[in-house]
Structures are given as structure tokens and as C-alpha cells.
Design an enzyme around this catalytic site. Sequence first.
Site, PDB file in Angstrom:
ATOM      1  N   SER A 260       0.848  -1.189   0.000  1.00 15.72           N
ATOM      2  CA  SER A 260       0.000   0.000   0.000  1.00 15.72           C
ATOM      3  C   SER A 260       0.884   1.239   0.000  1.00 15.72           C
ATOM      4  O   SER A 260       2.100   1.143  -0.005  1.00 15.72           O
ATOM      5  CB  SER A 260      -0.900   0.005   1.233  1.00 15.72           C
ATOM      6  OG  SER A 260      -0.126   0.271   2.380  1.00 15.72           O
ATOM      7  N   LYS A 261       0.250   2.401   0.030  1.00 11.70           N
ATOM      8  CA  LYS A 261       1.038   3.657  -0.047  1.00 11.70           C
ATOM      9  C   LYS A 261       2.065   3.751   1.085  1.00 11.70           C
ATOM     10  O   LYS A 261       3.103   4.371   0.937  1.00 11.70           O
ATOM     11  CB  LYS A 261       0.166   4.912   0.006  1.00 11.70           C
ATOM     12  CG  LYS A 261      -1.317   4.687  -0.082  1.00 11.70           C
ATOM     13  CD  LYS A 261      -1.772   4.409  -1.501  1.00 11.70           C
ATOM     14  CE  LYS A 261      -3.150   3.779  -1.516  1.00 11.70           C
ATOM     15  NZ  LYS A 261      -3.186   2.311  -1.456  1.00 11.70           N
ATOM     16  N   ARG A 262       1.755   3.095   2.201  1.00  8.45           N
ATOM     17  CA  ARG A 262       2.698   3.126   3.317  1.00  8.45           C
ATOM     18  C   ARG A 262       4.059   2.577   2.922  1.00  8.45           C
ATOM     19  O   ARG A 262       5.063   2.859   3.547  1.00  8.45           O
ATOM     20  CB  ARG A 262       2.160   2.299   4.497  1.00  8.45           C
ATOM     21  CG  ARG A 262       0.939   2.865   5.172  1.00  8.45           C
ATOM     22  CD  ARG A 262       0.516   1.990   6.335  1.00  8.45           C
ATOM     23  NE  ARG A 262       0.177   0.626   5.903  1.00  8.45           N
ATOM     24  CZ  ARG A 262       0.921  -0.444   6.170  1.00  8.45           C
ATOM     25  NH1 ARG A 262       2.007  -0.341   6.861  1.00  8.45           N
ATOM     26  NH2 ARG A 262       0.533  -1.631   5.743  1.00  8.45           N
ATOM     27  N   GLY A 264       5.707   3.258   0.374  1.00  8.87           N
ATOM     28  CA  GLY A 264       6.411   4.097  -0.579  1.00  8.87           C
ATOM     29  C   GLY A 264       5.819   3.946  -1.956  1.00  8.87           C
ATOM     30  O   GLY A 264       4.614   3.789  -2.098  1.00  8.87           O
TER      31      GLY A 264
END
Length: 497
Positions: A260-262, A264
Site C-alpha cells: 500500500s502507499k505506506r 512508498g
Amino acid sequence: MFCSTADNMTETTPSLRPRPRLRFAPSPTGSLHVGGARTALFNWLYARHYDGDMLLRVEDTDKARSTEESTRAIFEGLLWLGLSWNEEVVYQGANLERHQRDALAMLETGAAYRCFCTPEELEQRRSEAQAARESFKYDRRCDRLPAEEVARRVAGGDPYVIRFRIPEGSTEWDDMVHETISFPNKDLDDFVILRSNGTPIYNLAVVSDDIAMGITVVMRGDDHISNTPKQILLYRALGAEPPTFAHLPMIHGMDGKKLSKRHGATAVGDYQHQGLLPGAMLNFLALLGWSPGGDREVMTMDEMITLFTPDGLQRKAAIFDPKKLEWMNGQHLSRVPLAELEPRVTPAMMEAGYVDEAIVDSRGEWYMSLLDLLRVRARTIDDIVRQAGPYFPGTIEYDAEAVANNWKERSSAADILEAAKEALAGDSAWDAGTLEAILRGLAESLGISAGKIFQPLRVALTGLTVSPGIFEVLVAQGRELALRRLSDAIGWLRRNP
RNA sequence: GGCGCUAUCGUCUAGGGGACUAGGACGGGGCCCUCUCAAGGCCCAAACACGGGUUCGAAUCCCGUUAGCGCUACCA
């Protein structure tokens, strides 16, 4: 632009088999994700290897989440990667009529039935089941409604959905990646296939479209495994032969959780902008969930096409390791033919203001050799651009650490540079061999080690502690620029004693 | 909760009953090369989740346990 595989056919001659038809079917609710890109890649590799077709279908039936920007981003990502598709793009939303027709057909054959339960009622029963710690399953109450009541309610305009009636027995298939997977039908719910507003639910739309498109191999993420028995049942109810299924493992982030966006950068576009080579990206992605066997790692697209077979497909989820991606890119950066690399680097060089078309044209040979020189030390295209400054006329900055380490004694550094400048100022040949002889000769006559000249010189020429070999730097800069950099450095040293 | 999928170094993987003192790669550590840094070469640390079977023999086959993940919508 896209390579043919005609010469690459290896085993088992599909000449008797019909050409396989695959599809990549993203829903346009965001950018092209690395997971999606990998799914597309495997579909593409399969199609190329077995001389088939890969189609593209945009699953835009979720009007609330689908956007045109996203559709564009997906096209762009695919194009950048070089994953071409055959035939026209299919937009699922355009097939509404067929979806409805298929649902109605199943209603007529008795494979499906009308259900008048409202979402609120269903939600209520679901939470009651949850409270009682029971698993919720639709109880088929509407399937037991007398025909007259159904007719009356339909005539009266009561809203209803169409539900698929799960038959007795069990449903199984031979997955290309896994072995046989089977589900007892009793664990399947009578799922909705057509909403009360007349639009299809995912499983129906997919099956209806895959049948219409003649898809023979469905390769997708293994999060679809539990949809598969429902879809197989739908194929049968629609009188069609189910395709071969291949369920690919997921890609996770370094913490083992779903990407996910977490984590990067997860969009393909992010990597494009970081200066990655599409070939490296594809190579890296391919190795996440597939192996050609043995120790094979760095491969070109053509090599991947010939090597790709489904038995190399992995069953276990893989973790996305950006470090290895970077390494992979470095490998491709130094192996790709220069002519292929140049067009990917030049736009970034232009943006940095180092080159324009005139330079690339008039000094083409020099420019290519400069790229060749710089790519050795680079892991991304951006690395190349970052190193490029000293070879162009603009002024350079002296890195503080470089100055501190190599120009410690300002006046003696200036003296050495002065001597070097003098030695280089003549009209001797300007090639690595000659320059080396000159500078090593100078060191000897000065009674100092060669490094005592090379390092201060490196700072003068590039402003940095790190650069290609010093003679290569001199050659790449040319006599005029190199001499100017020397004068500038001497001036700077005299001014900052 | 139910159902399903999965399980080899930190990570990606090779391995399809004996060739396994379990191989390669990334990353980490060290050395070499050397004008710096990369690249390259050499070396080191590092894994078959656990428990039962089957077998003369199991990383490989079977069962169970555990763990992780996925699905369980009038989302896709």
C-alpha cells in the site's frame, strides 16, 4: 515496436491448439499498481510465448470509483512498460445490455431467481447472524415464493435483484499455478448477479465478457480464488466452457503486509519518474512470483518470452524489495545497448538543461560516449543526470567534503594544479594513454605519488570525490573545458587560502 | 467465526525421494583490483516453521498443528 515471438517458439508446438486468448482486466480506480503490472506482464508473457493474444478490458462498472484519469494512467503505465495488447480495448460498461441479457437468460432457464429482499433487510439479518456468531448465508426465501406472488410483485413494480441459485455438489478446477482446487457448493452463497437497478455484479460481468471475448486463459491474482467456483458455475449456466485458470500470488511490502502507499512507491509511474528502465522493472517483477529455473536472473524481454512457462510460477506471495529493484536497474543500465538507453536518458538531460537537440545531433558520438562513461556508476537514469554536470560548460560547485579531503593544503594544491595545467596545456594528443603518461611523468618529476595529483585534479575537474577514472574525465571534458576548470580551481584556491 | 490458499537464508528463489556438508541473487561483513567511487573477482555469516507418518532413504510424498495471507457486499 513490440517484438514478435515467431522465432522463439520452443516446446510443444501449439499449432494444433487454438491460439490462447488472455486478458488483463484492471478496474480504473487508481494508477497502475506494481501488482497489476505484474499480472499484466504474466498475461503478456504467456500470450507471447504461446503465440496468443492478450486483450485489455477496463472494468469500469463501478461508476462511483472509476475515473478517466485512472484509465489514462493505466494505459500510460502499460505503454511505458511495453506491454502491448491486441485488438480494441473493451470497456465493460459498454456491455450492459449483454450482461442483462445473460442474467435474464439464467432467470429463464431457472439457474437464477428474483429476490425482493432489500439491502436493509439483508444487512439486518447479517448482523443478527454475526451477533449469534453464525456465518450468514442467504436463506433462499425468495426462491420459495409462489410464482403468482412473484408475478404480482414484479407487476406492482417492487424492486428486485437476480440471484444465482448455487446447485448441489462441489465445484473444482485444475489451476495452472496450484493443483486442483475444489469448493463444496454448500459453502457458496446464492450471490446476486444483477442489481435492482439492472446493472451487473462483478462475477456476472466478468464471465459474460470473458465468454464474449473468447478468453481461454484467465490469469489473475489469487485473491480471486474464492470467486472462481461462482464463475465456473456461471459459465455452465450460460452454456459455456470455463477457461483455464491461473491464480498468481500477491505482492507484499517489506513488512509482509499487502502493498500500500505506506510502503512508498507502489505505482508504476513512480518508478518511471525515478529513472527506472522499463526492462529492469519488468525483469524484477517477473522474478517476483516466477523463476525460469536455475540461476537465471538478469534477462531481456525476449529472453523472458522464450523462458516463460507456467510451471515456473510461484504459489507463495512475494515481498517487494526496492533494493533489489535498484540493483536490477543498475544491471540493465549497463547492459542495454547504448542506442536504446539514449532516448530514455536524453529527456532528463534536457530537463536538467545540459543538452538540447543540437548537441545530441552535432556531438552525437561524444554524447554517447559520455553516457557510456556515466552509466557504469549509476543505478538510475537520475544518477546519470546527477553526474553529468562537470562535462558541460556550466560552472561546478566544489563539494565541501571533497575540498576538505583533497585540497587540505590550499597553496600546495594550487601549485599541483598549476603544474598539471601547464603539463596539459601543450598540444599533445588528448587521449587517455597520452594523458596518463603526462600526469604520471609529472608526479615522478615532482617526487610525489600519482594519487597526490589525481585526487586534487578530480576535485578541480568535477568538484567531487567520486568520478570516473581521471583520464576518462579529461577526455570527456576535452582540453578546453578541462583547462578552464583547472584555472577556475586555482583561482578559487588562491582566493580562499 | 466459516471457507480457501501458502510455508527453503532478512528478501527473491533453485530444488520434483538418494547428486544436499541445501545452490544462486539482493542486502550485510571482509579481502583483491585501484587515481576516487562504482563495476568486477574471491571469501564469510545466514534457511528446509513444528509434529507425526510413508520409505532402506525425505527440503522433496501424506496427515495434523501453528503462522501468514485472501475471500466471506445490490465493490471490483
